[in-house]
Design an enzyme around this catalytic site. Structure first.
Site, PDB file in Angstrom:
ATOM      1  N   ASN A 120      -8.167  -0.235  11.949  1.00 45.04           N
ATOM      2  CA  ASN A 120      -6.760   0.467  12.058  1.00 45.04           C
ATOM      3  C   ASN A 120      -7.229   1.976  12.699  1.00 45.04           C
ATOM      4  O   ASN A 120      -7.588   2.748  12.080  1.00 45.04           O
ATOM      5  CB  ASN A 120      -6.130   0.777  10.777  1.00 45.04           C
ATOM      6  CG  ASN A 120      -4.944   1.702  10.635  1.00 45.04           C
ATOM      7  OD1 ASN A 120      -3.986   1.499  11.643  1.00 45.04           O
ATOM      8  ND2 ASN A 120      -4.790   2.546   9.665  1.00 45.04           N
ATOM      9  N   TYR A 157      -6.014  -0.938  -3.021  1.00 45.48           N
ATOM     10  CA  TYR A 157      -6.640  -1.366  -1.780  1.00 45.48           C
ATOM     11  C   TYR A 157      -8.055  -0.770  -1.732  1.00 45.48           C
ATOM     12  O   TYR A 157      -8.501  -1.153  -0.415  1.00 45.48           O
ATOM     13  CB  TYR A 157      -5.803  -1.140  -0.673  1.00 45.48           C
ATOM     14  CG  TYR A 157      -5.268  -0.013  -0.336  1.00 45.48           C
ATOM     15  CD1 TYR A 157      -6.221   0.970   0.263  1.00 45.48           C
ATOM     16  CD2 TYR A 157      -4.224   0.641  -0.407  1.00 45.48           C
ATOM     17  CE1 TYR A 157      -6.024   2.332   0.786  1.00 45.48           C
ATOM     18  CE2 TYR A 157      -3.516   1.822  -0.202  1.00 45.48           C
ATOM     19  CZ  TYR A 157      -4.402   2.636   0.471  1.00 45.48           C
ATOM     20  OH  TYR A 157      -4.132   3.884   0.960  1.00 45.48           O
ATOM     21  N   ASP A 197       0.845  -1.142  -0.110  1.00 48.21           N
ATOM     22  CA  ASP A 197       0.098   0.171   0.029  1.00 48.21           C
ATOM     23  C   ASP A 197       0.842   1.230   0.012  1.00 48.21           C
ATOM     24  O   ASP A 197       1.992   1.336   0.637  1.00 48.21           O
ATOM     25  CB  ASP A 197      -0.938  -0.032   1.208  1.00 48.21           C
ATOM     26  CG  ASP A 197      -0.077  -0.097   2.493  1.00 48.21           C
ATOM     27  OD1 ASP A 197       0.809  -0.905   2.627  1.00 48.21           O
ATOM     28  OD2 ASP A 197      -0.591   0.558   3.408  1.00 48.21           O
ATOM     29  N   ASP A 198       0.373   2.417  -0.578  1.00 50.99           N
ATOM     30  CA  ASP A 198       0.943   3.567  -0.462  1.00 50.99           C
ATOM     31  C   ASP A 198       2.313   3.699  -1.060  1.00 50.99           C
ATOM     32  O   ASP A 198       3.023   4.135  -0.419  1.00 50.99           O
ATOM     33  CB  ASP A 198       0.863   4.252   0.657  1.00 50.99           C
ATOM     34  CG  ASP A 198      -0.478   4.452   1.728  1.00 50.99           C
ATOM     35  OD1 ASP A 198      -1.452   4.330   0.797  1.00 50.99           O
ATOM     36  OD2 ASP A 198      -0.602   4.454   2.719  1.00 50.99           O
ATOM     37  N   ASP A 201      -9.886  -1.685   8.085  1.00 51.95           N
ATOM     38  CA  ASP A 201     -11.034  -0.572   8.500  1.00 51.95           C
ATOM     39  C   ASP A 201     -10.423   0.881   8.880  1.00 51.95           C
ATOM     40  O   ASP A 201      -9.892   0.663  10.164  1.00 51.95           O
ATOM     41  CB  ASP A 201     -12.174  -0.998   9.345  1.00 51.95           C
ATOM     42  CG  ASP A 201     -13.519  -0.059   8.759  1.00 51.95           C
ATOM     43  OD1 ASP A 201     -13.425   1.072   8.576  1.00 51.95           O
ATOM     44  OD2 ASP A 201     -14.458  -0.777   8.857  1.00 51.95           O
TER      45      ASP A 201
END
Length: 691
Positions: free
Chosen positions: A268, A174, A129-130, A234
């Site tokens: 999260n 995602y 991610d990211d 989440d």
């Protein structure tokens, strides 16, 4: 599928439920993580995903092995999770700089995970991610797409680790917002679904990075593409993107019908550990609810609403449990003690007997005990990313009403009594915030307080400013009701440099949860072109036909503004804008940087002194369907900036008195003042402003 939080039947995976430490910022301490495991076990959650973005050996220096000291901490942490029946999932995030096609890089990744496996860890996760999506030249030669590169490495690592029962993959796309062109047609997601080994789970945040709602239909769509049920990562309670916000509202807007459609849910949450009590507690309550609401393993205490999941009832359960933690001292060697107001004795600093003030002396300060209502108010003030709590919304609505009707504060009419009544109600709500702050500040558990203090101090200050403003409107004075002035104290304005930037941007505030004025349309401003001439003329004529602007008698000299809008005179280059909404063009702002030649062209006699002070001309008009004045303000602001850059020292406009809406518009701008122009008809008003 297994019951959420329970053991899975033989051969089937259990529903993953718990917490992912996946935010940016200071990671939690080892002691806090151990405390988390205790809570998870108590509340029926079963998983912890270790993925703190700023643990440099998790992400930036993922190749580096852990030192002996670091290894000891991780071994203790994995052991603590096991003791509390929590599955410890170790995540690594190599996507910043890994070369997927380099065998040495893949070997380094395997070596790092082998080390963690030696610590006793049996569950793993690869996160992509990211990160940037552009592959290096070597990877472009080896793989047909970014997805193929990620999947190849993930499958290889998964098999190297012996096909662990829990292995999670976080894709670069995602959430639905990242998919091109959409979820069902995303080549990236289709590659993941087809090529990723079937027992590897995929993490998904929903429609957005921070999803307001997650629907069953959206999960069914992505499940079809991924060929497996996703696990929700989440971010509904995450706050690492805004240092002024924290979220203590309930887990909501995820129907329990999702449970059989998912592989699990991991929250999260906030960066601050202790305020996450509500986020994790309410998630646990949600996980215990069944999709149809016919049975539930949790007693919600409100039979009238049925036994299924209710966010408000779940919030009450969480706050009730949290209150007990607030009232328990966390000091080393300390013990639970009653608040100061309940203690019968208070020794003075010299020791010995209790101090008792005299009849004319100040009474001893005693702290009221924290209450459940205080925590409800705290949750309302710091609720969720897309929603203020009920009390916060009421306070905003009351302040908005008091501002709009401030004329009634001194009118000495029936409206005055209503205004003062509402002002008293608003003041009482502000006082409740102050008292909540005082009781929180004196709660025995200082660890929770210290995580909350910056937030509750900020909201107390903000509420205090609003309270003082309302008192000033009501004619009250004194130190407690000082209005904002040209030289405020530093605590009288918010946000520092970030606040300065935001206030300078034209769109600031248009996405606030409480919108004033309410925005029901999206407006765009763009440069005028000659192709817009007919539409501008149509708007001008339409305003005449509805009576907003009367056509001038033929015996009167034409107005420069009319000639400009009718296309008889062209606007100066770069000094013309049009306003559009979802229907089409709905307004315009046109200007002449030098209006004198235009006046000569149409034989309008204007005194030389006017052009000396106000050499430029502007005209603005918007259709009645534009009820929000801010787009027109932005247009005139941009236009005046362009005129100022041309070197002009002033600008004027001509208005017919019947066009009351635009007369009010220029008046409320504050900068335009009435000015005298010889030869204007009696029904014409001229206004000007210096630049």
């Amino acid at each position: 599928m297994s019951e959420p939080g329970g053991r899975a039947p033989a051969g089937r995976k259990r529903f993953i439920s718990g917490v992912v430490e996946g935010f940016y910022g200071r990671p939690w301490t080892m002691e806090q993580r151990t405390e988390l495991f205790v809570r998870e076990q108590k509340w029926g959650l079963n998983t912890y995903l270790y993925a703190p973005k700023d643990d440099y050996k998790h992400r930036m220096y993922w190749r580096d092995l852990y030192t002996a000291e670091e290894a000891g901490q991780l071994i203790a942490l994995i052991s603590a999770a096991e003791q509390h029946d929590v599955e410890f999932v170790y995540a690594i995030s190599p996507g910043l700089d890994i070369t997927f096609s380099n065998p040495k890089e893949v070997a380094a990744l395997k070596r790092k995970l082998d080390q963690v496996r030696q610590f006793g860890c049996r569950s793993f996760s690869l996160l992509f991610d990211d990160i940037a999506t552009e592959m290096c030249p070597a990877d472009k030669r080896a793989f047909s797409s970014f997805a193929h590169a990620q999947v190849a490495v993930t499958n290889a690592v998964y098999q190297h680790l012996g096909d662990p029962e829990t292995f999670l993959f976080c894709p670069t796309d995602y959430c639905a917002a990242f998919c091109t062109p959409n979820v069902s047609q995303s080549s990236y997601l289709h590659t993941v679904g087809e090529k990723l080994l079937p027992r590897i789970d995929v993490l998904w945040t929903g429609p957005k990075v921070v999803s307001h709602k997650i629907s069953v239909e959206s999960i069914e769509e992505v499940s079809t593409v991924l060929k497996r049920a996703p696990i929700i990562w989440d971010n509904i309670h995450a706050n690492d993107y805004d240092p002024q916000r924290i979220f203590m509202g309930p887990f909501k807007d995820r129907p329990t019908e999702l449970i059989p459609k998912l592989g699990g849910v991991l929250t999260n949450p906030n960066c601050e550990f202790y305020p996450n009590f509500v986020a994790i507690h309410t998630l646990a309550t949600w996980c215990k609810a069944t999709a149809d609401g016919s049975k539930s393993n949790v007693e919600m205490g409100d039979e009238e609403q049925g036994p299924g999941y209710s966010p408000q009832r779940a919030l009450t359960l969480a706050l009730t449990d949290w209150l007990q933690e607030f009232l328990t001292t966390d000091q080393p060697g300390g013990r639970c003690r009653p608040p100061a107001c309940l203690q019968k004795e208070r020794p003075d600093d010299m020791g010995g007997s209790s101090y008792v003030p005299g009849l004319e002396e100040n009474p001893l300060y005693t702290a009221e005990p924290l209450t459940l209502d205080d925590l409800r108010l705290l949750s309302d003030l710091f609720h969720l990313p897309y929603q203020h709590g009920p009390t916060a919304r009421t306070m905003l609505q009351e302040l908005d009403w008091l501002k709009k009707h401030r004329w009634a504060a001194a009118a000495e009419t029936h409206a005055t009594a209503e205004w003062r009544s509402k002002a008293q109600q608003f003041d009482a709500m502000c006082e409740a915030v102050v008292q909540m702050f005082n009781r929180l500040s004196n709660a025995p558990n200082r660890s929770i307080l210290y995580d909350l203090y910056n937030y509750i101090c900020d909201i107390k200050s903000g509420v205090g400013l609003a309270r003082a403003y309302v008192k000033t409107l009501g004619g009250q004075s004194g130190p407690s009701a000082q209005p904002m002035n040209d030289d405020p104290e530093p605590w009288g304005f918010r946000g520092g440099l970030s606040g300065e930037f935001q206030r300078m941007l034209p769109c600031h505030g248009n996405r606030d949860l409480f919108r004033h004025p309410p925005t029901t349309a999206v407006y765009s401003i763009r440069q005028y072109s000659t192709m817009d001439m007919l539409e501008v003329h149509r708007i001008f004529r339409e305003m005449q036909s509805v009576g907003e602007v009367k056509a001038p008698p033929t015996t009167q000299p034409p107005l420069l503004c009319d000639c400009l809008a009718a296309g008889e005179i062209s606007p100066s280059p770069g000094c013309a804008l049009v306003l559009e909404d979802d229907i089409g063009m709905c307004g315009y702002a046109l200007a002449l940087t030098d209006a004198k030649p235009a006046a000569t062209k149409i034989q309008r006699a204007v005194s030389e002194s006017v052009f000396t002070d106000f050499p430029s001309l502007v005209t603005v008009q918007v259709l009645p369907r534009v009820t929000d004045p801010s787009p027109a303000r932005r247009m005139i602001g941009q236009l005046l900036s362009s005129i100022r850059r041309s070197g002009s020292r002033g600008v004027f406009c001509e208005l017919r008195q019947e066009d009351q809406r635009m007369c009010d518009f220029y008046t409320k701008l504050g900068s335009f003042k009435p000015t005298q122009i010889a030869g204007l008809p009696q029904d014409i008003v001229a206004m000007g402003t210096s630049l």
